[in-house]
Design a protein around this motif. Structure first.
Motif, PDB file in Angstrom:
ATOM      1  N   MET A   1      75.464  10.763  49.980  1.00  0.00           N
ATOM      2  CA  MET A   1      74.624   9.564  49.940  1.00  0.00           C
ATOM      3  C   MET A   1      75.478   8.319  49.705  1.00  0.00           C
TER       4      MET A   1
ATOM      5  N   PHE B   1      75.052   4.226  48.874  1.00  0.00           N
ATOM      6  CA  PHE B   1      74.040   3.336  48.307  1.00  0.00           C
ATOM      7  C   PHE B   1      74.275   1.881  48.732  1.00  0.00           C
TER       8      PHE B   1
ATOM      9  N   ASN C   1      77.866   1.725  43.983  1.00  0.00           N
ATOM     10  CA  ASN C   1      77.845   2.617  42.825  1.00  0.00           C
ATOM     11  C   ASN C   1      79.120   3.433  42.657  1.00  0.00           C
ATOM     12  N   LEU C   2      80.272   2.831  42.932  1.00  0.00           N
ATOM     13  CA  LEU C   2      81.511   3.534  42.605  1.00  0.00           C
ATOM     14  C   LEU C   2      81.616   3.642  41.092  1.00  0.00           C
ATOM     15  N   PHE C   3      82.243   4.713  40.614  1.00  0.00           N
ATOM     16  CA  PHE C   3      82.406   4.870  39.167  1.00  0.00           C
ATOM     17  C   PHE C   3      83.442   3.860  38.697  1.00  0.00           C
ATOM     18  N   SER C   4      82.979   2.915  37.873  1.00  0.00           N
ATOM     19  CA  SER C   4      83.826   1.774  37.564  1.00  0.00           C
ATOM     20  C   SER C   4      84.984   2.123  36.645  1.00  0.00           C
ATOM     21  N   HIS C   5      84.917   3.272  35.974  1.00  0.00           N
ATOM     22  CA  HIS C   5      85.989   3.637  35.047  1.00  0.00           C
ATOM     23  C   HIS C   5      87.037   4.529  35.710  1.00  0.00           C
ATOM     24  N   ARG C   6      86.909   4.752  37.027  1.00  0.00           N
ATOM     25  CA  ARG C   6      87.848   5.627  37.719  1.00  0.00           C
ATOM     26  C   ARG C   6      88.474   4.868  38.897  1.00  0.00           C
TER      27      ARG C   6
ATOM     28  N   MET D   1      86.345  13.160  42.421  1.00  0.00           N
ATOM     29  CA  MET D   1      85.520  13.614  41.303  1.00  0.00           C
ATOM     30  C   MET D   1      84.523  14.710  41.688  1.00  0.00           C
TER      31      MET D   1
ATOM     32  N   ARG E   1      83.981   9.046  49.316  1.00  0.00           N
ATOM     33  CA  ARG E   1      83.575   9.872  48.178  1.00  0.00           C
ATOM     34  C   ARG E   1      82.480  10.853  48.585  1.00  0.00           C
ATOM     35  N   ALA E   2      81.510  10.368  49.372  1.00  0.00           N
ATOM     36  CA  ALA E   2      80.427  11.252  49.798  1.00  0.00           C
ATOM     37  C   ALA E   2      80.955  12.319  50.771  1.00  0.00           C
TER      38      ALA E   2
END
Lengths: 221, 216, 268
Positions: C101, C103, C107-112, C120, C169-170
C-alpha cells in the motif's frame, strides 16, 4: 483495620482534619493570587524588552526552578530572623509558595504571549494602533486564552505544594494528619482520609478551572 | 555573618548530597521504568485496564507527594512490613513519579501520527512488532523532554524525604542549622548544591524540547 | 496489453458495504482484479474510492460484503452458520503481507533511514535473511531512483522522493497487488511526474495494481480498466479509451468535463 467501620472511623477524625483542610485552603487562597500577581510583574520586563531587568528575572526564574521549595521555605523561615526579620510560619509559607510559583507562572505567561503570532502585532499597527493598545486589545486577550489551561494546572500544583507548610509547623491538612496519628495513636488510615481530602480539593478546583476556561474562551473566542 | 560556617560544614553537606543523588537516581530510574511499562500497556490494553491506569494517574497526580510519602511511611508498618523511612520514601516516590511518567508516555504514544501506524499495519506488522519497531521508538523521542522535566521535579522532591525522617541533603542541612544556628548561610549553600544538580538537567530538558519541536 | 480473461483473480470485492456512523460511504461495491491488471479508480472526493481501497487492506472495517486477496478472505470469515467473524490479528497481518500500500501522505517511518524503511517489512515481518533483504532493498531503491539517498532520513527528502521510497518499501514485501491511495495528491505539481513514472514502469512490468487517483492522463494511458465511483457505488467501468472518450452516464461525463483540465494534461 476493619473496613466496615471505616465510616465511624472517618466520622471521628474528619472534624479535626476539616480544620486542617480549611488552613490548607486559606494558605492556597492567599498564595495563588500573590503568585499570579508576582508572576505578572516578573513578566513585564521580558515582554517590554528591558534588557537588564529581564536578565535578573531570568536568573530568578532559574534559581526558583532548580531548587526545592522546601529549602526556599526553610531559608525564609529560619534564615530571615538572622537578618532581623521575624515573620510567622504562615507568612513565610505563603510567601515561599508564592515566590516559587510566580517563577513558573511568569514563564507560562511569557510563552503564551510569545505564542501569539507576530502578524497580529503587524496587523494592529497597520490599522494605526499604538504598541500598548495593540498589546492590550489584541495580544493580551489571545494570550489569555492560550495560558488559561497551563496556568490552571500550575495553580493545582500550587495547592498541592501548600502541604510543605506543614514542615515549618503550619497546622494544615498534612500536619493535622500527622498530629492525629502521632498524638492520638490513630492508625495509618488517617492518611488515606488526608489523601482523599486533597484529591477532592484538587479535583474540585480543577473542575472549576475547566468550567471557567470554557466560559472565558467562549466569551473571547 | 560569615560563610566560614558553611565552608566548615561543606563535607557533611556533600555526604548528604551523595545520598540525595542516589535517592534521586533510584526514584527517577525506577519511576520512569514503571511509568513506561504501565503507560505502554495502557495504550494497547482493554477498557478495564485503561480505567485502572487512569485511576492510578488521577489519584497520584491529585495529591501532594509529601502526603504520598507519609502514606507510605505509616502504611507499610501497619501492614506488618518493617521498612526504614528511607525505603518507605523511595517506594512512595517511585509510585508517585511512575504516575507522572505514565501520563507522559501515554501522551507520547497517542501523539505518534496515525499514518505511521497505518503504514506499519500495511506491511503486515502485528501489534508487538509495530510497538517495538515503530510506535515506541517514535514515542520515546516525544517523551524524552517531559520525562526530563518530571525527573527535575522528582530530584527537588527528594528533599521532602527529610520531613518524613529520611537522611539526605536537606536533613543534613537542618542538623547543621540546629547545631550552628547559621540558617541563612547553610540553607543558601544547600540551595546552591541543589542548583548545581538540577540546572544541567534543566538545560538538557530545554534543549530536547527545542530540538524535537524542530525536527517533527 | 490486454489481460487474458483466464488470468487468475488476485483481488475480489463483492457487495462491499461500509458506513461511518449514520453515513453510508460504500453501498455494495463489487469488482475483480486479475493478475497483471492495472485498475484505475476515479471519482469525486467523497465518492468512497479511498475508503474502498483501505478496506482491501483492512485498514477499515466494513459491515457487509466480502473481499478476498489471492483467494484468502480479508478481515472476516464466515463461521459456517452464516455469521461473520473478524479474523484474528495474525491472519489479518498475514493478509496484509500480500498487499502493498502506498499512501497519500507517504507515511515513511520518520525514525528510520530510507534503506531501513525498505528493509523493515521483510526483516521484521517476513524474517527473511538480512543480507539478502539488503541487496533486494538496494535494487528496489535503484529502480525508483533513490539509491544514492539510502542512508538519509525521510525528513530530508522531498515529497516525491519520499513517495518513491514508500513504493520501494511496499514492493520489498513482494506483494501480490499494489494499492495506490492518491499517491500524488499531496505532492507539489513539479514532483508528480517522478512518482507517476515509477508507477508507469511497474505497470509495464506486469504488476497488479489498483490506483485511486485524480491523474486523468495516467488513467487514460496506463490503465487496463477504469472504474468510476460516485456516491459509494461503481457508476461505470471499462477500457479507458472507450469509456473516457464516450462516457455513458451524465455523472461521469460531468466529472471528466470538470476535473481540472490542467491536471489531466500533465505529462505523466
Amino acid at each position: 483495620m476493619d473496613w466496615s467501620q471505616f465510616g465511624s472511623f472517618a466520622a471521628r477524625y474528619l472534624p479535626q482534619l476539616w480544620n486542617g483542610m480549611l488552613v490548607t485552603i486559606a494558605v492556597a487562597a492567599l498564595a495563588a493570587p500573590t503568585a499570579v500577581a508576582i508572576g505578572v510583574v516578573l513578566t513585564v520586563p521580558r515582554v517590554a524588552g528591558w534588557r537588564l531587568l529581564s536578565g535578573f528575572v531570568r536568573a530568578y526564574i532559574e534559581v526558583m526552578r532548580n531548587t526545592p521549595l522546601l529549602v526556599q521555605m526553610y531559608l525564609l523561615f529560619f534564615g530571615l530572623p538572622i537578618l532581623g526579620i521575624f515573620w510567622d510560619e504562615i507568612t513565610c509559607g505563603v510567601l515561599a509558595v508564592s515566590l516559587q510559583h510566580a517563577a513558573f507562572l511568569s514563564e507560562l505567561i511569557r510563552s503564551g504571549i510569545a505564542a501569539v503570532s507576530p502578524k497580529q502585532w503587524e496587523a494592529g499597527q497597520a490599522i494605526g494602533m499604538r504598541r500598548w493598545a495593540v498589546f492590550r486589545q489584541i495580544i493580551l486577550p489571545q494570550a489569555a486564552i492560550k495560558v488559561m489551561a497551563p496556568v490552571s494546572n500550575q495553580l493545582i500544583v500550587l495547592v498541592k505544594d501548600t502541604s510543605l507548610v506543614s514542615a515549618i509547623g503550619v497546622l494544615d491538612l498534612t500536619l493535622s494528619g500527622k498530629v492525629i496519628i502521632e498524638r492520638s495513636g490513630a492508625s495509618f488510615e488517617v492518611f488515606i482520609l488526608v489523601a482523599a481530602l486533597y484529591l477532592i480539593l484538587t479535583s474540585v478546583i480543577g473542575a472549576g478551572f475547566r468550567i471557567s476556561e470554557a466560559r472565558f474562551t467562549r466569551r473571547l473566542g | 555573618m560569615s560563610i566560614s560556617v558553611l565552608l566548615a560544614n561543606l563535607p557533611y553537606l556533600f555526604q548528604g548530597a551523595v545520598v540525595t543523588l542516589w535517592l534521586a537516581f533510584i526514584v527517577v530510574t525506577a519511576g520512569t521504568l514503571l511509568g513506561a511499562i504501565v503507560g505502554t500497556i495502557a495504550s494497547g490494553g482493554g477498557r478495564i485496564l485503561r480505567a485502572i491506569v487512569t485511576a492510578y494517574v488521577f489519584i497520584f497526580r491529585g495529591i501532594p507527594v509529601l502526603v504520598v510519602m507519609f502514606l507510605g511511611f505509616y502504611t507499610f508498618p501497619a501492614l506488618g512490613i518493617r521498612l526504614s523511612a528511607y525505603a518507605a520514601v523511595t517506594i512512595s516516590m517511585i509510585v508517585y513519579v511512575g504516575a507522572f511518567v505514565t501520563e507522559a508516555v501515554r501522551g507520547a504514544i497517542a501523539a505518534v501520527p496515525a499514518g505511521q501506524v497505518a503504514a506499519a499495519k500495511s506491511l503486515g506488522m502485528r501489534r508487538l512488532t509495530m510497538l517495538r519497531e515503530v510506535v515506541l521508538p517514535q514515542a520515546a523521542r516525544l517523551a524524552i523532554a517531559p520525562i526530563l522535566n518530571i525527573s527535575l521535579m522528582a530530584i527537588k522532591q527528594t528533599s521532602y524525604a527529610s520531613v518524613v525522617g529520611a537522611w539526605e541533603l536537606s536533613f543534613a542541612a537542618r542538623e547543621i542549622v540546629e547545631r550552628t544556628l547559621a540558617a541563612f548561610q547553610i540553607f543558601l549553600g544547600v540551595m546552591m548544591i541543589y542548583f548545581l544538580i538540577c540546572y544541567p538537567i534543566s538545560l538538557l530538558a530545554n534543549f530536547c524540547e527545542r530540538k524535537l519541536s524542530f525536527d517533527h | 496489453m490486454p489481460i487474458p480473461a483466464g488470468a487468475p483473480i488476485v483481488v475480489s470485492v463483492n457487495g462491499l458495504v461500509k458506513s461511518f456512523g449514520p453515513h453510508r460511504v460504500l453501498n455494495g461495491v463489487s469488482f475483480d482484479v486479475r493478475r497483471g491488471e492495472v485498475v484505475v479508480v476515479l471519482g469525486p472526493s467523497g465518492s468512497g474510492k479511498s475508503t474502498m481501497l483501505r478496506c482491501v487492506n483492512f485498514l477499515e472495517t466494513f459491515e457487509g460484503g466480502t473481499i478476498t486477496v489471492d483467494g484468502a478472505p480479508v478481515g472476516y470469515r464466515s463461521d459456517g452458520q452464516g455469521r461473520r467473524r473478524m479474523l484474528d490479528e495474525k491472519m489479518v497481518a498475514e493478509n496484509r503481507e500480500r498487499v502493498g500500500m502506498v499512501f497519500q501522505s507517504f507515511n515513511l517511518f520518520s525514525h528510520r533511514t530510507v534503506l531501513q524503511n525498505v528493509m523493515m517489512g521483510p526483516v521484521s515481518v517476513q524474517h527473511r535473511d538480512k543480507s539478502e533483504v539488503r541487496k533486494q532493498a538496494l535494487e528496489l531503491l535503484e529502480k525508483v531512483g533513490m539509491a544514492e539517498k539510502a542512508d538519509q532520513y525521510p525528513a530530508r527528502l522531498s515529497g516525491g522522493q519520499q513517495q518513491r521510497v514508500a513504493i520501494a518499501r511496499a514492493l520489498a514485501m513482494r506483494p501480490a497487488v499494489m494499492l495506490f491511495d492518491e499517491a500524488t495528491s499531496a505532492l507539489d505539481p513539479e514532483l508528480v511526474g517522478e512518482v507517476l513514472r515509477v508507477m508507469r514502469e511497474l505497470a509495464t512490468e506486469g504488476m497488479t495494481m489498483v490506483v485511486v487517483t485524480h491523474e486523468m492522463s495516467f488513467a487514460r494511458e496506463v490503465a487496463d480498466r477504469v472504474i468510476f465511483m460516485d456516491g459509494g457505488a461503481i457508476v461505470e467501468q471499462g477500457v479507458p479509451h472507450e469509456i473516457m472518450a464516450n462516457p455513458q452516464t451524465e455523472r461521469f461525463r460531468s466529472f471528466l468535463g470538470t476535473d481540472r483540465p490542467d491536471r489531466g494534461a500533465r505529462i505523466a
